[in-house]
Design a protein around this motif. Structure first.
Motif, short mmCIF file in Angstrom:
data_model
loop_
_atom_site.label_atom_id
_atom_site.label_comp_id
_atom_site.label_asym_id
_atom_site.label_seq_id
_atom_site.Cartn_x
_atom_site.Cartn_y
_atom_site.Cartn_z
N MET A 1 0.84 -1.19 0.00
CA MET A 1 0.00 0.00 0.00
C MET A 1 0.88 1.24 0.00
SD MET A 1 -2.93 -0.92 2.83
CE MET A 1 -4.00 -2.34 2.65
N GLY A 2 0.42 2.26 -0.69
CA GLY A 2 1.13 3.52 -0.70
C GLY A 2 0.17 4.69 -0.68
N VAL A 3 0.54 5.78 0.00
CA VAL A 3 -0.32 6.95 0.15
C VAL A 3 0.47 8.22 -0.15
CG1 VAL A 3 -1.78 8.29 1.71
CG2 VAL A 3 -1.70 5.81 1.93
N LEU A 4 -0.09 9.05 -0.99
CA LEU A 4 0.41 10.41 -1.21
C LEU A 4 -0.62 11.37 -0.63
CD1 LEU A 4 1.78 10.25 -4.87
CD2 LEU A 4 3.12 10.58 -2.79
N ALA A 5 -0.19 12.26 0.28
CA ALA A 5 -1.12 13.15 0.96
C ALA A 5 -0.59 14.58 0.96
CB ALA A 5 -1.35 12.68 2.40
N ALA A 6 -1.53 15.52 1.01
CA ALA A 6 -1.19 16.94 1.08
C ALA A 6 -2.15 17.63 2.01
CB ALA A 6 -1.23 17.58 -0.31
N GLU A 7 -1.65 18.63 2.75
CA GLU A 7 -2.49 19.41 3.66
C GLU A 7 -2.10 20.87 3.58
OE1 GLU A 7 -3.67 18.19 7.85
OE2 GLU A 7 -2.25 19.80 8.28
N LEU B 1 -4.74 6.73 -2.00
CA LEU B 1 -4.21 5.46 -1.50
C LEU B 1 -4.23 4.42 -2.60
CD1 LEU B 1 -3.51 3.32 0.76
CD2 LEU B 1 -5.99 3.10 1.08
N GLY B 2 -3.10 3.77 -2.82
CA GLY B 2 -3.00 2.68 -3.77
C GLY B 2 -2.86 1.35 -3.05
N THR B 3 -3.67 0.35 -3.45
CA THR B 3 -3.67 -0.97 -2.82
C THR B 3 -3.36 -2.03 -3.87
OG1 THR B 3 -5.34 -0.27 -1.22
CG2 THR B 3 -5.02 -2.64 -1.50
N ARG C 1 -2.02 -17.23 -6.78
CA ARG C 1 -3.32 -17.88 -6.81
C ARG C 1 -4.46 -16.86 -6.76
NH1 ARG C 1 -5.50 -22.12 -2.38
NH2 ARG C 1 -7.70 -21.93 -2.86
N GLY C 2 -5.50 -17.10 -7.51
CA GLY C 2 -6.68 -16.27 -7.43
C GLY C 2 -6.47 -14.91 -8.08
N GLU C 3 -7.38 -14.01 -7.77
CA GLU C 3 -7.37 -12.67 -8.36
C GLU C 3 -6.38 -11.78 -7.64
OE1 GLU C 3 -10.48 -9.00 -9.23
OE2 GLU C 3 -11.17 -10.89 -8.37
N VAL C 4 -5.75 -10.91 -8.40
CA VAL C 4 -4.91 -9.87 -7.83
C VAL C 4 -5.78 -8.62 -7.65
CG1 VAL C 4 -2.91 -8.39 -8.17
CG2 VAL C 4 -2.81 -10.80 -8.83
N TYR C 5 -5.82 -8.08 -6.45
CA TYR C 5 -6.69 -6.96 -6.14
C TYR C 5 -5.92 -5.65 -6.27
CZ TYR C 5 -9.35 -10.79 -4.06
OH TYR C 5 -10.02 -11.98 -3.86
N LYS C 6 -6.45 -4.73 -7.06
CA LYS C 6 -5.82 -3.44 -7.28
C LYS C 6 -6.88 -2.35 -7.13
CE LYS C 6 -2.78 -5.42 -10.83
NZ LYS C 6 -2.35 -5.31 -12.25
N ARG C 7 -6.49 -1.25 -6.51
CA ARG C 7 -7.47 -0.17 -6.31
C ARG C 7 -6.77 1.13 -5.94
NH1 ARG C 7 -12.94 0.25 -7.70
NH2 ARG C 7 -13.90 1.90 -6.43
N LEU C 8 -7.30 2.24 -6.46
CA LEU C 8 -6.93 3.58 -6.02
C LEU C 8 -8.10 4.17 -5.25
CD1 LEU C 8 -5.11 5.05 -9.16
CD2 LEU C 8 -4.06 4.25 -7.04
N SER C 9 -7.85 4.65 -4.04
CA SER C 9 -8.92 5.14 -3.17
C SER C 9 -8.61 6.57 -2.75
CB SER C 9 -9.06 4.25 -1.93
OG SER C 9 -9.23 2.90 -2.30
#
Length: 688
Positions: free
Chosen positions: A383-389, A406-408, A426-434
């Motif tokens: 997992m990786g997160v780029l954040a700004a405030e 957030l990238g998963t 094995r099985g599905e590889v799960y990918k997502r940007l949140s």
């Protein structure tokens, strides 16, 4: 600047002490000083100014209310649904705002606790002894220097360890003993040692056991209108032993290291559901857990660093001595191991008005079992997160804007990882940007806030491979919207001699939210607490409101204080998958429409009082909201009285507690009756 506010406040107090006194006997009210919030570079904003709804319970508050387990404190947090499968040893899980328990992450001293097998943590296995605070954050913690796992959670439950303080000697010792109804016994020991000028060591051990043989009424029909009999809960005994070691090292003013080791071993008999002619149980589980973790933090002028390393291993055994299979009795064994690394960096620009951060987590989880199928499963997570405030204003006041992405990336493997590409797993590889976006504006006594967050949850190993109805589960996706405001007011009074005389604090928070969950996974116990049935419910819509009020009055010179905290939660959490279905617009299982809590604590030189009420409305045990599936609401009252005797270099605290004061029989989960009225007595001896 916050520093200027503190200096002005101190100068005002010094001047007030030299003002001439009025010729009257009544106390003179001095001008109200502005509220000052002292935090470390805005990394831990106060609850009042937080961008996400936050609730905090301190060790003093939890002690006055007689809390022992982590689940005890969670019952009073607004918007939280606690599932309790009966008694001291019953499994206890928590969910918030209708999202499910797997969306909530437990964080201990900044490091997430993970269970790749079932994706949720039993809060009954964590004791509060040695904890400084317990905090709950909807959405996420308001802190940029956190792990990607914490960013990925739908809500965060955080425990922080108490750092020892030394006065008369370079060591502290605390001995505790608590006993109560139905064989409850809980001895504890805490020893802390000062090592040089920069490091401290804290060691603690506790043991909790209970026979759990409490009486209850067995009703022969769901309506409770027909015949009934008085029974005793059987096969409900438990014992739990925990060991903790904390090493605190202050390298210099900007660098710190905290190393924590935790070990747990327990036995829980599983009494099973109470149904007519089947009140006994023949099952039990044994569990063990060990982890060691290290957290290094470094705070500079423009760059902050946080590095985390953790190794965790656990084992669970489930056995049914009555059930038989062709190969013998049912005996299942599971063993987990996980290696986890996390790095977080925060870079500040333009006099702290703009902050950029990056967090990255990597984990390898392994689960083995004695089952014929899927006896070796591994999961690789990144997992990786780029954040700004961006913040504008003085201190906590003004405008704050926050956003992150957030990238998963997660994949499972049936054999040990040997460097194959993810496509070979094995099985599905799960990918997502949140994404996440939030804004808040604070001025005078009012704070306004809004946030949007998308959360992505991959099914755990139990859901995918073990004891499920259908194994083609899809990941859950949740979209959270929250809008709210907080009113706060703090008054500080000096008497006519210029001494601190009176404090009054008031805080009221109102938050409305709308959550939408796609492919929601619902877990329902089958014949016991160990075996579950999982299914994708489809689309769930949650509309809710949380109201929290906190009022506190203190007289420091007389050592008297009163605090009243109350909360109300409304959750309209319904299935919106298929308009033609019988469950369309029905409340999802075990989610009350109305719930709340009230906690009153009072301190004085003579006696401390804690009185807590947990209120839960009607719920439904199944997806269809029929009368046969309805669980009646309940009110659980508890009262705690305590007094601390001070000696020259030690203290002795005595405590008396009555739980379920009105002896109400209720069920949090269908057919798992909770304990009726019960009593506890305790004492704690501490060196000073």
């Amino acid at each position: 600047m916050r520093t200027n506010k503190i200096i002005v406040g101190l100068m005002t107090m010094m001047v007030a002490q030299h003002l001439p006194c009025a010729a009257q006997d009544t106390a003179k009210r001095m001008p109200t000083l502005p509220e000052v919030s002292v935090v470390e570079r805005n990394d831990q904003p106060s609850v009042t100014f937080a961008q996400t709804p936050s609730q905090v319970a301190t060790s003093e508050e939890m002690a006055r209310l007689g809390d022992v387990q982590l689940s005890d404190a969670m019952k009073r947090f607004t918007g939280v649904t606690l599932k309790d499968y009966g008694g001291v040893g019953g499994v206890k899980t928590v969910s918030a705002r209708g999202l499910g328990s797997q969306f909530s992450t437990l964080v201990i001293d900044g490091v997430a606790v993970n269970d790749c097998q079932n994706g949720q943590v039993d809060l009954g296995r964590y004791m509060l002894a040695g904890s400084a605070t317990v905090s709950f954050y909807n959405g996420q913690e308001d802190n940029m220097l956190q792990s990607a796992r914490a960013y990925a959670a739908g809500s965060v439950l955080s425990m922080t360890s108490e750092e020892p303080v030394f006065y008369h000697r370079p060591f502290n010792l605390r001995l505790g003993l608590e006993g109560g109804s139905f064989g409850f016994l809980a001895p504890s020991l805490t020893y802390s040692q000062k090592i040089g000028h920069r490091s401290k060591l804290s060691l603690s051990a506790s043991h909790t056991r209970s026979e759990g043989d409490y009486p209850y009424t067995l009703y022969y029909t769901a309506s409770h209108a027909d015949s009934s009999s008085r029974e005793v809960r059987e096969n409900s005994q438990m014992h739990l032993t925990t060991l903790n070691a904390n090493y605190f090292l202050t390298i210099d003013r900007s660098r710190k290291l905290l190393v924590k080791a935790h070990a747990m071993s327990g036995f829980h008999a599983l009494p099973g559901p109470v149904v007519y002619y089947a009140t006994k149980g023949s099952e039990h589980s044994e569990e063990r857990l060990f982890f060691v973790q290290g957290v290094y933090t470094q705070k500079g002028e423009i760059l902050d660093i946080r590095l985390v390393g953790k190794y965790q291993m656990s084992g669970d055994v489930y056995e049914d001595t009555a059930a038989r299979t062709p190969s013998g009795l049912i005996h299942n064994e599971y063993a987990q191991q996980e290696g986890y690394l996390s790095q977080a960096f925060r870079y500040r620009l333009f006099d702290d008005r703009l902050s950029l951060s990056f967090s990255a987590d990597e984990a390898v989880s392994h689960l083995s079992s004695n089952l014929a199928d899927n006896n070796e499963v591994q999961r690789l997570s990144a997992m990786g997160v780029l954040a700004a405030e961006y913040s504008e204003g003085n201190g906590d006041k003004g405008l704050r804007l926050n956003a992150h992405l957030l990238g998963t990336l997660i994949g499972d493997a049936s054999e040990p990882l040997t460097g194959e590409p993810l496509e070979a797993l094995r099985g599905e590889v799960y990918k997502r940007l949140s994404p996440y976006a939030g804004a808040s504006y604070a001025f005078d006594h009012l704070t306004l806030r809004y946030f949007f967050k998308e959360t992505y949850r991959v099914p755990n190993f139990n859901e995918l491979y073990y004891f499920t109805v259908g194994r083609s589960l899809r990941p859950e996706k949740a979209a959270q919207h929250n809008i709210g405001l907080t009113y706060h007011d703090y008054k500080y009074y000096l008497n006519r001699l210029g001494k601190h005389f009176y404090d009054r604090y008031c805080n009221v928070s109102v938050n409305g939210y709308y959550n939408r969950v796609s492919d929601k996974i619902i877990a329902v116990p089958t014949q016991n607490m160990f075996l579950w049935s999982m299914a994708n419910l489809g689309e769930v819509e949650i509309l809710g409101l949380d109201v929290i009020g906190d009022y506190r009055v203190e007289l420091p010179m007389r050592k008297v204080g009163i605090e009243l905290r109350a909360g109300y939660s409304y959750q309209y959490a319904v299935d919106v998958t298929d308009p033609s279905s019988k469950t369309y617009r029905n409340q999802i299982p075990y989610t009350p429409r109305h719930s709340g809590s009230i906690a009153l604590t009072a301190t004085s030189p003579w006696l401390d009082l804690g009185y807590a009420i947990t209120l839960v409305g009607d719920r439904y045990a199944m997806q269809q909201n029929t009368e046969a599936c309805r669980l009646q609401g309940y009110a659980d009252h508890g009262i705690t009285l305590s007094h601390e005797f001070q000696f020259r270099e030690s203290s002795l605290k005595l405590k008396a507690q009555v739980l379920n004061l009105l002896d109400v029989q209720y069920e949090v989960v269908r057919n798992y009756p909770m304990m009726g009225r019960n009593f506890r007595l305790g004492l704690v001896w501490s060196s000073l």
